[in-house]
Design a protein around this motif. Structure first.
Motif, PDB file in Angstrom:
ATOM      1  N   LEU A 579       7.733   2.292  12.158  1.00  7.90           N
ATOM      2  CA  LEU A 579       6.639   1.891  11.564  1.00  7.90           C
ATOM      3  C   LEU A 579       5.851   0.592  11.869  1.00  7.90           C
ATOM      4  O   LEU A 579       6.653  -0.521  11.784  1.00  7.90           O
ATOM      5  N   TYR A 580       4.619   0.833  12.116  1.00  7.96           N
ATOM      6  CA  TYR A 580       4.008  -0.441  12.550  1.00  7.96           C
ATOM      7  C   TYR A 580       2.569  -0.551  11.738  1.00  7.96           C
ATOM      8  O   TYR A 580       1.880   0.507  11.904  1.00  7.96           O
ATOM      9  N   LEU A 581       2.438  -1.524  11.064  1.00  6.51           N
ATOM     10  CA  LEU A 581       1.115  -1.590  10.229  1.00  6.51           C
ATOM     11  C   LEU A 581       0.492  -3.003  10.326  1.00  6.51           C
ATOM     12  O   LEU A 581       1.463  -4.051  10.584  1.00  6.51           O
ATOM     13  N   THR A 582      -0.659  -3.028  10.413  1.00 10.96           N
ATOM     14  CA  THR A 582      -1.256  -4.682  10.482  1.00 10.96           C
ATOM     15  C   THR A 582      -2.121  -4.688   8.921  1.00 10.96           C
ATOM     16  O   THR A 582      -2.256  -3.764   8.443  1.00 10.96           O
ATOM     17  N   LEU A 583      -2.111  -6.025   8.461  1.00 14.12           N
ATOM     18  CA  LEU A 583      -2.802  -6.484   7.488  1.00 14.12           C
ATOM     19  C   LEU A 583      -3.635  -7.636   7.562  1.00 14.12           C
ATOM     20  O   LEU A 583      -3.321  -8.491   8.285  1.00 14.12           O
ATOM     21  N   ASP A 584      -4.853  -7.404   6.979  1.00 11.76           N
ATOM     22  CA  ASP A 584      -5.986  -8.490   7.255  1.00 11.76           C
ATOM     23  C   ASP A 584      -5.608  -9.279   5.894  1.00 11.76           C
ATOM     24  O   ASP A 584      -5.841  -8.763   4.834  1.00 11.76           O
ATOM     25  N   PRO A 585      -5.200 -10.575   5.787  1.00 11.48           N
ATOM     26  CA  PRO A 585      -5.077 -11.422   4.672  1.00 11.48           C
ATOM     27  C   PRO A 585      -6.404 -11.542   3.767  1.00 11.48           C
ATOM     28  O   PRO A 585      -6.334 -11.813   2.851  1.00 11.48           O
TER      29      PRO A 585
END
Length: 718
Positions: A579-585
């Protein structure tokens, strides 16, 4: 009703508990269940259990009805005592024993018939919140059926008038006057089944008890506390090696056994007896108790007990049994457990202290397999015997005590043997075997113990090599994982990794937390197939490759596609989920892709736990040309994200979807009780990580390794 009908036909406490777990409501989890019976001293004695960890057996094998544990409270109140999920994470069984699961309810049900207390049934329930009243009604019905069946088993039978009271009211003083021996629950069941003498041996404490019929068979007066005499005092010397060998076989494998021997009676008389019983194992497969019958076979003319004594052959058989037990031991701890569980009772010893040579010093290891008073006693013996154990090793010669020459040290054993452990000319350690009564060691005994020392030394040497190899493999595993998580603005995080308890105890699970060039945060979690060095090596390559693709600016879908092609090009047949996800803080925006991996869980600010809806593709390496769908979402301020590998929830004894649902319920409970808004994001995430991994470590086995990564979005950066 089917469950009640089956309960009323059970023949033992263990069968009753097994029937409740197998035929009762599906929301009885099984793990952490126990059945206590009142003994003759008015104490609650653990008689049957399922899924209890070692520390619970050690600390709560005997419960004082005047105490504050749930079983004691339920017995005093004469009604069910319930600890909801919100309580079990804090005070079950007590604060000193470590946190409970926090994801189940626990109920203690008193077993009472006609106002007469019999015991307590304790069950763990898979309830996500409040336990409904209708479910409590069902539990009381089940407990009532158990109580009536136990009442019948304990109080109806031809021998009950001679065996003394099966149970007493709580807090009744232990009897000290001569008379019928106290009747323990297992003894009562055995005597009523066959009418012969009955025995029970606690293999942890070494205590052994007979009932009145067994004392009569031996022609001996009943001991005030029912304590049975030592084997050396009742078994004919020529038969003793045979008995020891048979006991070693029974202890090594567990289950039923039968031994015939000549019993010594006062005045030089001898009786031929047959001992038939069962070695009971705990949930980890270690022998903890023996119980059974002793029958006089002198009046059976058609049967011969044996063809004649063969002491030399019996000693050889004993050594073979001990060798088989030690050959199955893999680690030093396994060897120590085999010595404790099989060799100690087979030799009739009170204690065995095992020291290992470490950088020229002797370090005790026997206490590591025990807890409580037994651990303290072994530590005391190790300190007391350190000089003589060192002396024996320096001389490379065994030392034996002599009758009438007991050491003057306070608390010294009545008899002992000290064995140097030497393998391939190398000093491995030293072994002390103690006995509660004085004894003379014959030439044959000394030969037997010396041969045992050689076998034990070889087993320890092999086990130490394995432990060293395993330690190095573990270091490789740890080197492949992040040492620390990066500190990121507006984000709190926590991670955990647990190796498998099977095979090499290493695997291919990994996690990563990346600070991406565009200010976003990357969360990676994956699981390479297998639990060996190859899986760990492949994991390291995938972690490096995925990190490179991610930091080059590829979105999660493209990153997984490239990583899948990388795995296909490696010289391996392994595949991996990821699983790979990105988050914009800044705004909580999420982009994610999934390759056959469990979906992450979002825990909202209002304490709801839901799986993110992420369409997925095949595991990495299975179809290198396959594209992965990209999903988007949002993690709000004050929300938490959990990513994990399937070892966190996968349990051989439970449906996978049910395990996930139970975890979701536990996460909601955590969010309500101790979530980030209550104690702060960082402490809350650490507590949750500990709680999740505690649930895993309390399982009977862990066939898969476990990785988890937690993210909490504290506030949106300005």
């Amino acid at each position: 009703m089917r469950c009640v009908r089956l309960l009323l036909g059970c023949s033992s406490a263990a069968e009753l508990l097994g029937t409740v777990l197998a035929e009762g409501p599906v929301w009885i989890t099984g793990e952490g269940s126990a059945l206590y019976l009142l003994d003759s001293a008015g104490m609650l004695r653990l008689t049957a259990s399922h899924g209890l960890p070692d520390w619970a057996h050690e600390r709560y094998g005997l419960v004082d009805p005047a105490g504050e544990l749930p079983a004691a409270v339920a017995l005093r109140l004469r009604r069910p005592y319930l600890l909801g999920p919100e309580h079990t994470s804090v005070d079950y069984p007590n604060r000193n024993a470590g946190l409970g699961t926090g994801m189940v309810a626990v109920v203690a049900l008193p077993l009472v018939v006609d106002e007469r207390p019999i015991g307590v049934l304790a069950l763990a329930l898979a309830h996500r919140g409040t336990v409904p009243g209708r479910d409590l009604d069902v539990l009381e019905t089940v407990a009532g059926a158990c109580a009536h069946r136990l009442h019948h088993l304990l109080d109806h039978g031809p021998a009950h008038a001679d065996a003394g009271p099966a149970h007493a009211e709580p807090r009744q003083p232990r009897r000290t006057e001569p008379g019928p021996a106290p009747s323990h629950p297992l003894l009562s069941l055995a005597v009523r089944a066959a009418g012969h003498g009955a025995f029970e041996r606690d293999l942890v404490t070494g205590e052994s008890h007979w009932d009145a019929a067994a004392f009569a068979l031996a022609g001996r007066p009943v001991a005030p506390d029912g304590a049975a005499p030592e084997l050396e005092r009742i078994v004919h010397p020529e038969d003793l090696p045979d008995v020891r060998a048979a006991l070693a076989e029974a202890l090594a494998g567990g289950g039923r056994y039968r031994i015939g021997y000549r019993m010594l009676r006062p005045g030089g008389r001898v009786a031929r007896v047959e001992e038939s019983g069962e070695v009971m194992l705990d949930v980890h497969g270690r022998p903890v108790r023996m119980a059974g019958l002793i029958a006089d076979v002198d009046h059976r003319p058609a049967r011969e007990v044996g063809s004649g004594p063969d002491p030399a052959g019996a000693r050889t058989a004993l050594l073979l049994s001990l060798t088989r037990a030690l050959s199955r031991a893999v680690t030093v701890r396994d060897v120590t457990a085999a010595v404790t569980d099989v060799a100690r009772p087979a030799f009739g010893a009170d204690s065995i202290v095992l020291d290992l040579v470490d950088e020229g010093r002797l370090l005790p290891v026997s206490h590591t397999v025990y807890g409580g008073p037994r651990r303290a006693e072994l530590t005391r013996l190790a300190d007391l015997s350190a000089p003589v154990m060192q002396d024996s090793l320096a001389r490379s010669a065994p030392l034996f005590s002599e009758p009438g020459n007991r050491p003057g040290a306070t608390g010294a054993p009545a008899a002992w043997a000290v064995l140097p452990l030497v393998a391939s000319g190398r000093q491995v350690g030293s072994c002390l075997i103690t006995f509660v009564a004085e004894r003379a060691f014959s030439r044959e005994d000394r030969t037997l113990y010396s041969a045992f020392a050689g076998i034990l030394a070889q087993s320890l040497e092999r086990a130490r090599l394995y432990d060293t190899h395993h330690h190095r493999a573990g270091e490789l595993q740890r080197a492949m994982l992040p040492r620390t998580l990066p500190r990121l603005p507006g984000i709190a995080s926590a991670a955990r990794y647990l190796p498998s308890t099977e095979g090499m105890q290493i695997g291919g699970d990994w996690y990563d937390l990346l600070k991406l060039p565009d200010g976003r945060i990357g969360l990676v979690i994956g699981d390479v197939q297998g639990h060996n060095a190859e899986a760990t090596a492949v994991m390291g390559q995938l972690r490096s490759g995925l990190r490179a693709y991610a930091t080059d600016g590829h979105d999660p879908a493209a990153t997984l596609a490239r990583t899948s092609r990388l795995l296909a090009e490696l010289d391996t047949e392994l595949f991996a989920t990821c699983l790979y996800l990105t988050l914009d803080p800044a705004d909580g925006g999420l982009t994610a892709a999934r390759a056959g991996h469990p979906a992450p869980v979002r825990i909202t600010a209002d304490a709801t736990a839901v799986e993110l809806e992420l369409p997925g593709g095949p595991p990495l390496g299975v179809d290198p040309g396959q594209a992965y769908p990209l999903a988007t979402g949002r993690l709000g301020a004050g929300e938490t994200l959990l990513a994990y590998t399937d070892g966190l929830v996968e349990d051989r004894e439970e449906d996978y979807d049910e395990s996930v649902q139970r975890m979701l319920g536990g996460l909601e409970l955590w969010a309500r009780q101790t979530g980030p808004g209550r104690i702060g994001p960082a402490p809350a995430l650490e507590r949750l990580a500990d709680l999740l991994t505690l649930n895993v470590t309390e399982r009977r086995s862990r066939p898969d390794d476990v990785a988890l990564l937690l993210l909490h979005r504290v506030v949106s950066p300005s």
